[in-house]
Design a protein around this motif. Structure first.
Motif, PDB file in Angstrom:
ATOM      1  N   HIS A   1      -4.941   6.447  -0.204  1.00 32.98           N
ATOM      2  CA  HIS A   1      -5.518   5.835  -1.402  1.00 32.98           C
ATOM      3  C   HIS A   1      -6.858   6.477  -1.729  1.00 32.98           C
ATOM      4  O   HIS A   1      -7.866   6.140  -1.127  1.00 32.98           O
TER       5      HIS A   1
ATOM      6  N   TRP B   1      -7.264   2.207  -6.073  1.00 30.57           N
ATOM      7  CA  TRP B   1      -8.400   1.929  -5.206  1.00 30.57           C
ATOM      8  C   TRP B   1      -8.573   3.130  -4.274  1.00 30.57           C
ATOM      9  O   TRP B   1      -7.613   3.893  -4.066  1.00 30.57           O
TER      10      TRP B   1
ATOM     11  N   VAL C   1      -8.209  -4.193   4.700  1.00 31.67           N
ATOM     12  CA  VAL C   1      -6.801  -4.241   4.265  1.00 31.67           C
ATOM     13  C   VAL C   1      -6.262  -2.817   4.264  1.00 31.67           C
ATOM     14  O   VAL C   1      -6.847  -1.926   3.674  1.00 31.67           O
TER      15      VAL C   1
ATOM     16  N   TYR D   1      -9.666   3.883  -0.410  1.00 32.05           N
ATOM     17  CA  TYR D   1     -10.034   3.278   0.882  1.00 32.05           C
ATOM     18  C   TYR D   1      -9.234   3.931   1.988  1.00 32.05           C
ATOM     19  O   TYR D   1      -8.156   4.467   1.768  1.00 32.05           O
TER      20      TYR D   1
ATOM     21  N   GLU E   1      -2.193  -3.226  -2.698  1.00 27.88           N
ATOM     22  CA  GLU E   1      -2.487  -4.240  -1.670  1.00 27.88           C
ATOM     23  C   GLU E   1      -3.945  -4.688  -1.721  1.00 27.88           C
ATOM     24  O   GLU E   1      -4.447  -5.287  -0.767  1.00 27.88           O
ATOM     25  N   GLN E   2      -4.634  -4.394  -2.829  1.00 26.58           N
ATOM     26  CA  GLN E   2      -6.040  -4.763  -2.948  1.00 26.58           C
ATOM     27  C   GLN E   2      -6.246  -5.825  -4.037  1.00 26.58           C
ATOM     28  O   GLN E   2      -5.466  -5.856  -4.981  1.00 26.58           O
ATOM     29  N   PRO E   3      -7.229  -6.685  -3.988  1.00 32.23           N
ATOM     30  CA  PRO E   3      -8.252  -6.750  -2.934  1.00 32.23           C
ATOM     31  C   PRO E   3      -7.749  -7.385  -1.643  1.00 32.23           C
ATOM     32  O   PRO E   3      -8.450  -7.390  -0.647  1.00 32.23           O
ATOM     33  N   MET E   4      -6.527  -7.960  -1.661  1.00 30.10           N
ATOM     34  CA  MET E   4      -5.916  -8.445  -0.420  1.00 30.10           C
ATOM     35  C   MET E   4      -4.397  -8.396  -0.617  1.00 30.10           C
ATOM     36  O   MET E   4      -3.909  -8.245  -1.742  1.00 30.10           O
ATOM     37  N   TYR E   5      -3.640  -8.476   0.503  1.00 30.09           N
ATOM     38  CA  TYR E   5      -2.181  -8.428   0.409  1.00 30.09           C
ATOM     39  C   TYR E   5      -1.706  -9.416  -0.646  1.00 30.09           C
ATOM     40  O   TYR E   5      -2.155 -10.570  -0.666  1.00 30.09           O
TER      41      TYR E   5
ATOM     42  N   SER F   1     -11.432   0.168   5.651  1.00 33.40           N
ATOM     43  CA  SER F   1     -10.903  -0.964   4.878  1.00 33.40           C
ATOM     44  C   SER F   1     -10.312  -2.046   5.778  1.00 33.40           C
ATOM     45  O   SER F   1      -9.558  -1.754   6.700  1.00 33.40           O
TER      46      SER F   1
ATOM     47  N   SER G   1      -0.843   3.096   6.425  1.00 35.18           N
ATOM     48  CA  SER G   1      -1.916   2.535   7.244  1.00 35.18           C
ATOM     49  C   SER G   1      -1.588   2.673   8.721  1.00 35.18           C
ATOM     50  O   SER G   1      -0.484   3.084   9.097  1.00 35.18           O
TER      51      SER G   1
ATOM     52  N   GLY H   1       0.803  -1.224   0.000  1.00 31.53           N
ATOM     53  CA  GLY H   1       0.000   0.000   0.000  1.00 31.53           C
ATOM     54  C   GLY H   1       0.834   1.271   0.000  1.00 31.53           C
ATOM     55  O   GLY H   1       0.302   2.370  -0.125  1.00 31.53           O
TER      56      GLY H   1
END
Lengths: 333, 333
Positions: free
Chosen positions: A288, A295, A303, A297, A79-83, A301, A264, A74
């Motif tokens: 982001h 993305w 993530v 978020y 890092e989306q939709p998951m790591y 989020s 984050s 990120g």
């Protein structure tokens, strides 16, 4: 004496010629942060670097102390939709399934092999850990390195169709390069696995293995057929997230960064630790905000949740990079 | 086009002048390993460095991969009559005693405070651990750094009367410098505490904190009066000895060394790990053979025991440095 005079003249001539060459070079210089729009974030970065590198400036920092630490997921890549490391693990489960017939009846593997990722991850941290250990442990470090290299060279992201190492952020790659050109030592300090990152970050970011800090599982040195190997054990050694980040920075580097970048709440303590040093400091957060090109978020989020760290950044005047507004380009062309 | 032509001429002139300056410099060059007697050890080192740094040589190693790891106790500085970090711990017990009246009746402190070191250490590993934790934990990393700095600046060795950082080995300091001048990155990989070494090894060996690997106790990030600190906890995190050395090298550096130097069985696995890589390798052992100028000990010594590693070195043709024969000088003047 003669030789000394000759060397002295040589070095004066050398200085003169070098000066002319550098001046000529300046004509041709291009913007090292070309993918950044001109705004407060870019200006803040440039002003900080000028301040700490200008001799005579009261904020001057000697090159050896110009430590810059960057989160990875990120912050340097998406890092989306998951790591992406979790995607790697899920894909490894599928690849390894033929050798594990027992997985057909055993969660979280059973759901996963039926294509039900959500069901597999419903088991929370424990399920995640089982997936990680089944795919990250039980081989030598050399074998794991090859597995990661092969995956990163071929796997593609479900939404963008890009290879994962092509989902790095071009503006951040430029920032890393710009910092190094100004005498900084650039480090990754990530919650991701240290040996998951090392095989590809050199090429992607110009960061050598010894400047990669991350989470680790335990490893063991042993002799196999008279040859030493290091094997990866299914046991967590260290989670490099939240409070773990300054702890790992202290352990691995032993100096406090003067610049840190995250995205984050997992990066908050690293940013606080960086901010608490004396002298000029730069704390940055990638926000982001670009649902179209990447993305959008933050505080909601699952993530890369950005909540407390954003509040603290705004309250303390840290630099918040608005991806949509500040970045001309997201990924490399 | 004009500018390009000018720059081209400039850089040719620059190359010419630089060439002359370098040639002139060579006249004045002195032996970088001046404290080494001319013998197999010195010749082996020089031949290895030439082989891995000569472009076109089949043993050439790119600078980024020129990783050299050195044990500290007994390899870069002395370790008799006991590890200097243990002397530090014993002296700290005395300094801290006024704040710990309970130590008068509690082993191993009671014996120690009566001057009976042998009695205090009779409790074995457990006693040692208690002494280490009482003196190395319970403060912030910043506070511990100051304690170490103050001690190294003032404490003196009972036999030589020298300060401990003056009991480093001059030939090894020259070797470290010689390697760095040839593009190597020099690391310490020691059983000693990472934060016990970092405050003074920069000045002593030219090794920066981020290239120091050692044993660690756990630490914790916390807020104190709104300011983040890292505190040292009385709990072992990692012992960087024997099998731990290649494990730590893999974790911290992520590359295999091409040169490693040790002096005891605690270094054997690091040497084996180094030797098992492909391409040119250099494995060295400092053999303490000089009872007059330093100490003479090997397979029977409780400190720095050199037994299995010496057998393996002789069997495999690793370089064994005979301190008495190979070193002109032991400590810095």
């Amino acid at each position: 004496m003669k030789l000394r005079g000759f060397r002295h003249r040589c070095s004066r001539l050398l200085a003169l010629v070098t000066g002319i060459a550098l001046a000529a070079h300046a004509f041709a210089q291009i913007d090292p942060l070309a993918s950044w729009n001109d705004g407060a974030a870019k200006q803040g970065i440039v002003a900080f670097v000028k301040a700490v590198t200008s001799k005579g400036s009261k904020s001057f920092v000697p090159p050896a102390e110009r430590i810059a630490t960057f989160d990875n997921d990120g912050t340097l890549w998406a890092e989306q939709p998951m790591y992406f490391q979790l995607i790697f693990a899920l894909e490894r489960v599928k690849a390894l399934a033929p050798g594990h017939p027992e997985w057909k009846d055993k969660e979280p593997f059973a759901s996963l092999l039926k294509g039900d990722v959500k069901g597999a991850l419903a088991g929370g941290e424990r399920a995640m850990l089982e997936i990680v250990m089944a795919t990250h442990a039980g081989m030598t470090t050399g074998q794991f390195e090859k597995i990661v290299r092969d995956w990163i060279a071929t796997a593609k992201h479900p939404k963008t169709g890009r290879r994962y190492n092509q989902m790095i952020y071009q503006p951040m790659v430029e920032l890393l390069r710009y910092l190094r050109a100004n005498g900084f030592k650039t480090y990754i300090v990530s919650g991701g696995g240290i040996e998951f990152m090392r095989p590809w970050v050199g090429r992607a970011y110009g960061i050598p293995p010894e400047q990669v800090i991350g989470s680790t599982i335990k490893t063991k040195f042993e002799m196999r057929d008279g040859k030493p190997v290091i094997t990866r054990l299914p046991e967590v050694d260290f989670i490099d997230d939240k409070e773990g980040k300054p702890v790992a920075i202290n352990k691995f580097i032993g100096r406090r960064p003067i610049l840190a970048f995250g995205n984050s709440d997992g990066d908050l303590q690293m940013l606080q630790w960086t901010a608490a040093g004396s002298g000029a400091r730069f704390m940055g957060i990638v926000h982001h905000t670009d649902a179209e090109r990447e993305w959008a978020y933050d505080s909601k989020s699952p993530v890369g949740r950005l909540d407390k760290a954003l509040d603290e950044a705004l309250a303390r005047g840290w630099t918040v990079v608005d991806m949509k507004r500040d970045w001309k380009q997201i990924y490399p062309k």
